[in-house]
Design a protein around this motif. Sequence first.
Motif, PDB file in Angstrom:
ATOM      1  N   LYS A 162       0.826  -1.206   0.000  1.00 20.42           N
ATOM      2  CA  LYS A 162       0.000   0.000   0.000  1.00 20.42           C
ATOM      3  C   LYS A 162       0.862   1.259   0.000  1.00 20.42           C
ATOM      4  O   LYS A 162       0.348   2.371  -0.035  1.00 20.42           O
ATOM      5  CB  LYS A 162      -0.920   0.004   1.222  1.00 20.42           C
ATOM      6  N   ASN A 163       2.160   1.044   0.036  1.00 18.60           N
ATOM      7  CA  ASN A 163       3.088   2.175   0.045  1.00 18.60           C
ATOM      8  C   ASN A 163       3.514   2.499  -1.387  1.00 18.60           C
ATOM      9  O   ASN A 163       4.308   1.780  -1.991  1.00 18.60           O
ATOM     10  CB  ASN A 163       4.308   1.829   0.907  1.00 18.60           C
ATOM     11  N   TYR A 164       2.956   3.588  -1.900  1.00 18.78           N
ATOM     12  CA  TYR A 164       3.254   3.992  -3.276  1.00 18.78           C
ATOM     13  C   TYR A 164       4.189   5.207  -3.318  1.00 18.78           C
ATOM     14  O   TYR A 164       4.233   5.926  -4.307  1.00 18.78           O
ATOM     15  CB  TYR A 164       1.949   4.314  -4.014  1.00 18.78           C
ATOM     16  N   ASP A 165       4.932   5.400  -2.233  1.00 20.55           N
ATOM     17  CA  ASP A 165       5.831   6.560  -2.180  1.00 20.55           C
ATOM     18  C   ASP A 165       6.850   6.524  -3.313  1.00 20.55           C
ATOM     19  O   ASP A 165       7.155   7.557  -3.921  1.00 20.55           O
ATOM     20  CB  ASP A 165       6.561   6.606  -0.828  1.00 20.55           C
ATOM     21  N   HIS A 166       7.362   5.333  -3.577  1.00 18.71           N
ATOM     22  CA  HIS A 166       8.354   5.176  -4.649  1.00 18.71           C
ATOM     23  C   HIS A 166       7.747   5.571  -5.997  1.00 18.71           C
ATOM     24  O   HIS A 166       8.389   6.241  -6.817  1.00 18.71           O
ATOM     25  CB  HIS A 166       8.841   3.724  -4.682  1.00 18.71           C
ATOM     26  N   ILE A 167       6.486   5.179  -6.205  1.00 15.66           N
ATOM     27  CA  ILE A 167       5.791   5.513  -7.455  1.00 15.66           C
ATOM     28  C   ILE A 167       5.595   7.022  -7.565  1.00 15.66           C
ATOM     29  O   ILE A 167       5.701   7.598  -8.649  1.00 15.66           O
ATOM     30  CB  ILE A 167       4.412   4.803  -7.522  1.00 15.66           C
ATOM     31  N   THR A 168       5.317   7.640  -6.443  1.00 20.04           N
ATOM     32  CA  THR A 168       5.135   9.099  -6.434  1.00 20.04           C
ATOM     33  C   THR A 168       6.397   9.800  -6.911  1.00 20.04           C
ATOM     34  O   THR A 168       6.339  10.756  -7.698  1.00 20.04           O
ATOM     35  CB  THR A 168       4.778   9.580  -5.008  1.00 20.04           C
ATOM     36  N   GLU A 169       7.530   9.306  -6.448  1.00 16.55           N
ATOM     37  CA  GLU A 169       8.812   9.901  -6.854  1.00 16.55           C
ATOM     38  C   GLU A 169       9.036   9.744  -8.358  1.00 16.55           C
ATOM     39  O   GLU A 169       9.483  10.680  -9.035  1.00 16.55           O
ATOM     40  CB  GLU A 169       9.957   9.240  -6.083  1.00 16.55           C
ATOM     41  N   ILE A 170       8.722   8.563  -8.871  1.00 13.44           N
ATOM     42  CA  ILE A 170       8.893   8.316 -10.312  1.00 13.44           C
ATOM     43  C   ILE A 170       7.942   9.202 -11.113  1.00 13.44           C
ATOM     44  O   ILE A 170       8.321   9.781 -12.139  1.00 13.44           O
ATOM     45  CB  ILE A 170       8.649   6.823 -10.636  1.00 13.44           C
TER      46      ILE A 170
END
Length: 541
Positions: A162-170
């Motif tokens: 549920k952690n989409y922080d990495h996707i947010t950065e991309i």
Amino acid sequence: MENFLEYIEEDTKSKKTLFSTMPVNTKTNRRKFNKKIDSVKETYQTYKDQVEKYLTVKSKSFDILDTRNTEAIQNEINDLENIKVLLNPINTYFEKMNFDDLFYQISNYKDFNFVSLNKIISEFINKFELVNIRLTKDDFDYTFYVNEFMTSFLETRSLKSKNYDHITEIFEKIYWENPDLIFHIELNFRKLIKKHERKFINYIKGLQDEKTKLFNYNYQTVINKLKDLYTKLEDEGKENITDIINLSKNGTIDVNHFFEDSKVRNTAYTSLMLDSLNIENEKALSKFYDSLEKLKINVEEYSNYVKYAPLILDFKKKYLSKKLEDINKNELSKKLKELESSISKEERNLNKINKKIMRSKGKVFRPKESELKALKFESLKIAKKLYEMYQNLTKEYFNSKVYEVLNNSFSINDFLNLYYSFDYYKKEAIKESYDIETHNQLMEYSDDFDIFAMNPNNVIVCSVMSFDEVSISKVIMNKYRLLNININEENLYPENVPELIERINLVLRIKALEESKLDVEKLWFMVQVDKLIIKPNEEKD
């Protein structure tokens, strides 16, 4: 209780006399005096508690149990509405799979936060998985940037994180190079849906066959059954004495207006009668009440009609300004096919460019940096053109659907069904027709529209033609004046309708009260006990 009140009255007199004669000139006397007061207070607190308990029990003894059960009917309606969506003859798998709603959401992504956007993309992927298509990163090749983002998205999703922080950065990294990334993801899904169209069609066909065989339903039998169920729901859900009790207790309605000497009550009755009735004439009074109940339903429906009049006018302007015989449906179909063909051609060109860009990841046949930059620019340029082409295709698609059902007997009911069947266009039309500021406001309009459109028992919309300029308010007024109901067009102005409904409700509530085992005195008593005893005690707890 009467004897108790007499006792209290006598007792308070005697206690006053006692206190007035007790000496308080010394400390000992004052101590005795205070002790006596405390003793009396304790006794009277006990009396108070017992009286409150008695009054509460007495009030609750007047209460009436609500025996209505609308949940079962509503559940049956919900099940049938789902079948109705499946069997709807005027839309396709695209709408039945809810793709139009998802495309509306993703094309308006600016109204959402990034978490919501992730959910929308996941919902698209879920639709493919419903038909046993598992999308991979290779399916997302609309542009180099789409592939980069969706590769990371699918990896994160596969981990069930549920952690989409990495996707947010991309996303942020890509966004500055390609601000149209979300639009391109939308186009990628459109291409994939078109590619797997047959699977979606077969999936919906399978569901349709399953429901028709299981329940022996066709679209019309579903509509007929829904009419019966909505009638049952309206009858079962009609305001009754338990509602009146609750509305009185929470202060929504003033119980004092129910008393026979109430000026508000008498005004409500006289203002709604053209010619005064003999209240003792049960037959005439019953007819008056029946007319008011029907008027209330018609006025509430009319209010919805007025609420969505801007949508209706917008539709008239777009589609009913031309004569039907002047519409060449073959030309519309041809235009649609030409657009689809042009899109396919451009997508093939885009695919060739994207393959060259993808080679830049390999060790051989890598283009020069300047060539790669030019290819990416050309890719985005074509993708932008394709987005505009798809927007045009979307409009022409709906136009073709409109003219498929448009005929000389096209009614408001047909209009409601049309917009209910094509969610994307309904929401677009709402945005155009109203001063919508937020997505939540749009959804509220859309949901209310659906509730209105779903009811097959709407009287007004089932009879009024979109072509017809007749004043519905006049039709309502003329009908009910013949039934001795005093109503004029001014009463039906949008700003005056709530006051009219309020007067009708008061009269109908008085009728419900008189037909129940309650009377106005008991209801008043219940309200006072609730206000003075029950609610304060609940607040203490």
